[in-house]
Design a protein around this motif. Structure first.
Motif, mmCIF file in Angstrom:
data_model
loop_
_atom_site.group_PDB
_atom_site.id
_atom_site.type_symbol
_atom_site.label_atom_id
_atom_site.label_comp_id
_atom_site.label_asym_id
_atom_site.label_seq_id
_atom_site.Cartn_x
_atom_site.Cartn_y
_atom_site.Cartn_z
ATOM 1 N N ARG A 114 0.975 -1.146 0.045
ATOM 2 C CA ARG A 114 -0.111 -0.015 0.144
ATOM 3 C C ARG A 114 0.656 1.190 -0.007
ATOM 4 N N ARG A 115 2.096 1.226 0.044
ATOM 5 C CA ARG A 115 3.139 2.302 0.235
ATOM 6 C C ARG A 115 4.310 2.163 -0.788
ATOM 7 N N PRO A 116 4.884 3.277 -1.069
ATOM 8 C CA PRO A 116 5.995 3.172 -1.790
ATOM 9 C C PRO A 116 7.394 3.089 -0.894
ATOM 10 N N TYR A 117 8.451 2.484 -1.386
ATOM 11 C CA TYR A 117 9.866 2.584 -0.773
ATOM 12 C C TYR A 117 10.795 3.223 -1.563
ATOM 13 N N ARG A 118 11.280 4.426 -1.222
ATOM 14 C CA ARG A 118 12.189 5.007 -1.996
ATOM 15 C C ARG A 118 13.429 5.358 -1.374
ATOM 16 N N PHE A 119 14.527 4.480 -1.831
ATOM 17 C CA PHE A 119 15.948 4.353 -1.256
ATOM 18 C C PHE A 119 16.972 4.989 -2.222
ATOM 19 N N MET A 120 17.581 6.118 -1.837
ATOM 20 C CA MET A 120 18.613 6.422 -2.516
ATOM 21 C C MET A 120 20.115 5.806 -2.067
ATOM 22 N N GLU A 121 20.641 5.116 -3.103
ATOM 23 C CA GLU A 121 22.047 4.781 -2.983
ATOM 24 C C GLU A 121 23.013 5.853 -3.123
ATOM 25 N N PHE A 122 23.860 6.232 -2.114
ATOM 26 C CA PHE A 122 24.756 7.404 -2.134
ATOM 27 C C PHE A 122 26.311 7.254 -3.048
ATOM 28 N N CYS A 123 26.394 5.966 -3.092
ATOM 29 C CA CYS A 123 27.588 5.633 -3.729
ATOM 30 C C CYS A 123 27.665 5.119 -4.929
ATOM 31 N N GLY A 124 28.494 5.442 -5.892
ATOM 32 C CA GLY A 124 28.471 5.118 -7.479
ATOM 33 C C GLY A 124 28.918 3.663 -7.495
ATOM 34 N N GLY A 125 29.698 3.208 -6.414
ATOM 35 C CA GLY A 125 29.798 1.642 -6.565
ATOM 36 C C GLY A 125 28.664 0.892 -6.402
ATOM 37 N N HIS A 126 27.699 1.288 -5.506
ATOM 38 C CA HIS A 126 26.327 0.741 -5.356
ATOM 39 C C HIS A 126 25.508 0.923 -6.476
ATOM 40 N N THR A 127 25.372 1.940 -7.165
ATOM 41 C CA THR A 127 24.867 2.106 -8.355
ATOM 42 C C THR A 127 25.108 1.152 -9.457
ATOM 43 N N HIS A 128 26.478 0.742 -9.504
ATOM 44 C CA HIS A 128 26.776 -0.182 -10.560
ATOM 45 C C HIS A 128 26.493 -1.620 -10.040
ATOM 46 N N ALA A 129 26.867 -1.712 -8.911
ATOM 47 C CA ALA A 129 26.508 -3.172 -8.337
ATOM 48 C C ALA A 129 25.001 -3.461 -8.507
ATOM 49 N N ILE A 130 23.871 -2.285 -8.249
ATOM 50 C CA ILE A 130 22.564 -2.830 -8.529
ATOM 51 C C ILE A 130 22.326 -2.913 -10.221
ATOM 52 N N SER A 131 22.957 -2.258 -11.113
ATOM 53 C CA SER A 131 22.904 -2.300 -12.509
ATOM 54 C C SER A 131 23.486 -3.638 -13.016
ATOM 55 N N HIS A 161 13.191 18.018 -6.729
ATOM 56 C CA HIS A 161 13.238 17.170 -5.601
ATOM 57 C C HIS A 161 12.636 15.967 -5.800
ATOM 58 N N VAL A 162 13.155 14.883 -4.985
ATOM 59 C CA VAL A 162 12.263 13.470 -5.043
ATOM 60 C C VAL A 162 12.219 13.139 -3.677
ATOM 61 N N GLU A 163 11.279 12.441 -3.303
ATOM 62 C CA GLU A 163 10.975 12.098 -1.769
ATOM 63 C C GLU A 163 11.914 10.812 -1.779
ATOM 64 N N ILE A 164 12.379 10.972 -0.240
ATOM 65 C CA ILE A 164 13.275 9.645 -0.299
ATOM 66 C C ILE A 164 13.008 9.094 1.239
ATOM 67 N N ASP A 165 12.895 7.951 1.334
ATOM 68 C CA ASP A 165 12.604 7.341 2.575
ATOM 69 C C ASP A 165 13.554 6.725 3.443
ATOM 70 N N GLY A 166 14.924 6.638 2.699
ATOM 71 C CA GLY A 166 15.985 6.102 3.527
ATOM 72 C C GLY A 166 17.198 5.963 2.490
ATOM 73 N N PHE A 167 18.417 5.975 3.133
ATOM 74 C CA PHE A 167 19.689 5.837 2.350
ATOM 75 C C PHE A 167 20.465 4.629 2.339
ATOM 76 N N VAL A 168 20.986 4.306 1.206
ATOM 77 C CA VAL A 168 22.039 3.116 1.059
ATOM 78 C C VAL A 168 23.506 3.941 1.656
ATOM 79 N N GLY A 169 23.972 3.846 2.791
ATOM 80 C CA GLY A 169 25.079 4.726 3.055
ATOM 81 C C GLY A 169 26.361 4.265 2.485
ATOM 82 N N PRO A 170 27.196 5.097 2.199
ATOM 83 C CA PRO A 170 28.451 4.775 1.340
ATOM 84 C C PRO A 170 29.432 4.122 2.065
ATOM 85 N N ALA A 171 30.305 2.987 1.633
ATOM 86 C CA ALA A 171 30.919 1.987 2.185
ATOM 87 C C ALA A 171 32.257 2.282 2.261
#
Length: 380
Positions: free
Chosen positions: A27-44, A192-202
């Motif tokens: 019933r709700r969205p979950y919007r998580f921002m990954e702050f590290c480019g390494g995480h972005t590449h891992a996701i892709s 601006h985009v709404e954010i519900d949480g962050f994947v913190g940089p490693a």
């Protein structure tokens, strides 16, 4: 490779994906921002978004130091490099980052500027020793991860009494940028985009620890989970974020315990504090001027500050209007939303820094996701 394989186990990943689907409230969205480019590449790279339910969305953030460097700082480096008396030392991924008017360090080098790609700060020191009649400037860039080697480099220059060496400092800090995304009216006004949480940089957290992110999570009431880079790391992190949201918690948690501690690397932090101090503000591509987010050399080391030595004037120039790198860094848009993506903007002919850097969101999308999206567009 057994150790890496253990963090890429298909069955465990599917189990984590099943847990996320079971616990994510439809019933709700979950919007998580990954702050590290390494995480972005891992996701892709590992197709992790395909394993998530449709209401769990990953948002790319400004987690690439090359990407967030504004065009004005590139122009400043170019002005420095064209001087016949200067040898400019840079890391390779800076060479093709566009400045204003389509300029880049690579193009200036092709016209005769003495710009040398280095692999470490030690290389820059060696070049200064080998060229006593030239001014050698190191173009320093990076988050907290790469700042300690730069601090050590200044100590080496002082010990060796190198009078021909200086530093063009562009080191920036991640917690102020995270704070800026959450609270700055300037960022909100330009998208601006709404954010519900962050994947913190490693990598950053190995230096500064988790404590700064614990404070940020508490202040802005947003969960932050420090994550490793392997598929199982990312999936476990997303599950931890989903659980925090469901339980109305906003804590800084550490998934990457095998490498990150609460206090971080005390010796590295001491080196940074001894050599550097905060700037009042520093410009980030996509975010504008972010207060107390950049570092500069302390007055005691001003003789090694290229901005002081060469009386460099701060340049603020507009980005290419057709390039959506700024909104992509804020999470407002995705790479495929840019009209230039995959047409005039490719890794061979980058129009923006997000396509240049190996950690950039556009580079990740080009490498791992562009064909799938093009097929989806044709099908629609």
């Amino acid at each position: 490779m057994k150790y890496s394989d253990e963090f890429r186990d298909r069955e465990i990943a599917q189990g984590l994906a099943k847990a996320i689907r079971a616990e994510a409230d439809r019933r709700r969205p979950y919007r998580f921002m990954e702050f590290c480019g390494g995480h972005t590449h891992a996701i892709s790279r590992y197709g992790l978004e395909d394993m998530l339910p449709s209401n769990v969305r990953m948002i790319h953030g400004p987690g690439c130091p090359v990407c967030v460097l504004p065009a004005g700082r590139i122009d400043m480096a170019i002005r420095l490099a064209v001087s016949p008396k200067v040898i400019l030392c840079v890391y390779g991924d800076l060479m093709r980052v566009p400045g204003s008017q389509g300029a880049s360090l690579l193009k200036v080098k092709a016209r005769g500027a003495d710009i040398r790609m280095v692999y470490s700060t030690v290389d820059a020191i060696r070049i200064a020793e080998d060229n006593p009649g030239r001014e050698v400037v190191f173009f320093a860039i990076g988050f907290e991860t790469t700042t300690p080697p730069t601090a050590v480099m200044i100590r080496q220059a002082e010990k060796k009494r190198l009078s021909n060496f200086s530093l063009f400092c562009n080191h920036v800090l991640t917690p102020p940028a995270m704070q800026n995304i959450l609270e700055s009216p300037d960022v909100r006004n330009i998208g601006h985009v709404e954010i519900d949480g962050f994947v913190g940089p490693a990598h950053v957290s190995t230096i500064i620890g988790t404590a700064p992110f614990e404070l940020c999570a508490e202040e802005f009431r947003k969960p932050i989970v420090i994550s490793g880079f392997e598929p199982l790391d990312m999936m476990q992190t997303i599950l931890m974020l989903v659980r925090q949201v469901n339980e109305h918690r906003h804590q800084g948690e550490n998934q990457y315990r095998r490498a990150v501690t609460r206090d971080g690397n005390l010796r590295a932090k001491e080196e940074i504090a001894d050599i550097f101090e905060l700037r009042d503000r520093f410009e980030w591509r996509g975010l504008g001027q972010v207060p107390y987010s950049g570092l500069k050399l302390k007055r005691a080391y001003a003789i090694y500050d290229a901005e002081v030595r060469f009386d460099m004037r701060e340049l603020c120039v507009a980005d290419n209007r057709a390039c959506e790198c700024g909104p992509i860094l804020r999470g407002v848009k995705k790479p495929a939303d840019c009209k230039l993506f995959g047409t005039v903007c490719t890794p061979e002919t980058p129009m923006g820094s997000c396509m240049v850097s190996t950690e950039g969101a556009c580079a990740a999308h080009w490498t791992y996701g562009r064909f799938r999206n093009h097929q989806q567009r044709r099908a629609s």
